[in-house]
Design a protein around this motif. Structure first.
Motif, short mmCIF file in Angstrom:
data_model
loop_
_atom_site.label_atom_id
_atom_site.label_comp_id
_atom_site.label_asym_id
_atom_site.label_seq_id
_atom_site.Cartn_x
_atom_site.Cartn_y
_atom_site.Cartn_z
N GLU A 1 -82.16 16.16 10.86
CA GLU A 1 -81.52 14.99 11.29
C GLU A 1 -80.12 15.24 11.75
O GLU A 1 -79.73 14.85 12.70
CB GLU A 1 -81.33 14.25 9.99
CG GLU A 1 -82.54 13.71 9.37
CD GLU A 1 -82.41 12.79 7.93
OE1 GLU A 1 -83.30 12.27 7.33
OE2 GLU A 1 -81.42 13.27 7.05
N GLU B 1 -80.41 16.40 15.44
CA GLU B 1 -80.45 15.25 16.22
C GLU B 1 -79.04 14.54 16.45
O GLU B 1 -78.91 13.98 17.46
CB GLU B 1 -81.62 14.13 15.41
CG GLU B 1 -82.89 14.67 15.64
CD GLU B 1 -83.51 14.99 17.08
OE1 GLU B 1 -83.12 14.22 17.86
OE2 GLU B 1 -84.12 16.07 17.42
N ALA B 2 -78.54 14.30 15.46
CA ALA B 2 -77.29 13.57 15.50
C ALA B 2 -76.35 14.37 16.25
O ALA B 2 -75.58 13.80 17.10
CB ALA B 2 -76.65 13.52 14.12
N LYS C 1 -75.08 5.39 16.32
CA LYS C 1 -76.76 6.01 16.54
C LYS C 1 -76.78 7.46 15.94
O LYS C 1 -77.83 7.87 15.33
CB LYS C 1 -76.70 6.23 17.94
CG LYS C 1 -78.46 6.62 18.59
CD LYS C 1 -78.33 6.56 19.78
CE LYS C 1 -79.64 7.24 20.51
NZ LYS C 1 -79.76 7.02 21.82
N ALA C 2 -75.69 7.98 16.10
CA ALA C 2 -75.80 9.73 15.28
C ALA C 2 -76.20 9.63 13.80
O ALA C 2 -76.99 10.09 13.19
CB ALA C 2 -74.44 10.44 15.71
N ARG D 1 -79.39 8.69 12.71
CA ARG D 1 -80.56 9.77 12.54
C ARG D 1 -80.65 10.36 11.22
O ARG D 1 -81.73 10.95 10.75
CB ARG D 1 -80.20 10.98 13.68
CG ARG D 1 -80.29 10.58 14.93
CD ARG D 1 -81.62 10.32 15.39
NE ARG D 1 -81.98 10.16 16.75
CZ ARG D 1 -81.74 8.92 17.26
NH1 ARG D 1 -81.78 7.75 16.62
NH2 ARG D 1 -81.98 8.57 18.60
N GLU E 1 -81.74 9.37 8.35
CA GLU E 1 -82.38 8.50 7.80
C GLU E 1 -82.26 9.02 6.23
O GLU E 1 -82.59 7.73 5.39
CB GLU E 1 -83.85 8.55 8.16
CG GLU E 1 -84.15 8.33 9.53
CD GLU E 1 -85.57 8.25 10.21
OE1 GLU E 1 -86.48 8.40 9.40
OE2 GLU E 1 -85.59 7.70 11.38
#
Length: 229
Positions: free
Chosen positions: A64, A67-68, A182-183, A186, A188
């Motif tokens: 995660e 991705e961030a 949005k970051a 990621r 979750e």
């Protein structure tokens, strides 16, 4: 204090006690720095170890994180792999050395640290170790040091009894708040539903409040500890 450009911050290192702290505290600022061509590094100090943390959960959070960081434009993330929620079991010299080596390796112009008054002991210890690493003993010492606020850590202490976060620097993140959200989305495994403080709505609300303090739509707030001009 507000600023129109962040180019003056130069190469930047954000020290994060745990994955996601850097996004909560500096995500919008990190994106702005990347947008203006500055090199942004993140140092994640701790790693979860069994039995307190499963290896699967640790790998998930790191995925995660990757991705961030792509969303924010982070140049490189550095993992120190010290034990999460157990830094107080280490000798101070060990923590100081680990963070000191990272600061020496990156040689940042600007250093962001967690706040001393955070309720999490890991944050407190890393703040102190960061200041030890940034002692002005050479030409490559960080030119400026800021502390950032972390929702669910900074404001859960006891201001008036413990150190209070009183910002004196505000960075406009009106153009990067959506990327910050949005970051964090990621993560979750970490995002919570409102009204939990680790909800996207609360993160945006804090940015709105900090921005309104200095007549901006959105901002991140910091405490400037030292600046060498």
């Amino acid at each position: 204090m507000t600023t129109d450009s962040l180019e003056h911050l130069g190469k930047t290192l954000v020290i994060a006690p745990h994955p996601d702290d850097e996004v909560l505290g500096c995500g919008g600022t990190m994106a702005r720095l990347a947008d203006c061509g500055q090199e942004v590094h993140v140092g994640v100090v701790t790693k979860g170890y069994e039995p307190a943390f499963s290896s699967d959960s640790v790998e998930r959070v790191r995925a995660e994180l990757a991705e961030a960081h792509k969303i924010l434009g982070v140049a490189q993330c550095h993992f120190l792999d010290l034990p999460a929620a157990a830094l107080d079991t280490l000798a101070g010299a060990e923590l100081n050395a680990a963070i000191g080596e990272l600061v020496q390796q990156i040689a940042p112009d600007t250093l962001f640290l967690p706040f001393l008054g955070d309720i999490h002991r890991d944050h407190q210890l890393i703040f102190t170790a960061g200041l030890v690493a940034a002692r002005p003993r050479g030409s490559e010492t960080p030119r400026r040091i800021y502390t950032y606020e972390t929702l669910s850590e900074t404001n859960w202490a006891a201001p008036g009894v413990t150190e209070a976060f009183i910002p004196n620097v505000y960075f406009d993140i009106g153009q990067t708040i959506e990327r910050k959200l949005k970051a964090f989305a990621r993560f979750e495994s970490q995002v919570k539903p409102f009204p939990d403080e680790r909800s996207l709505r609360t993160i945006e609300a804090l940015a709105t409040v900090r921005g309104s303090t200095v007549f901006l739509p959105c901002a991140e707030a910091f405490m400037l500890l030292r600046e060498i001009c």
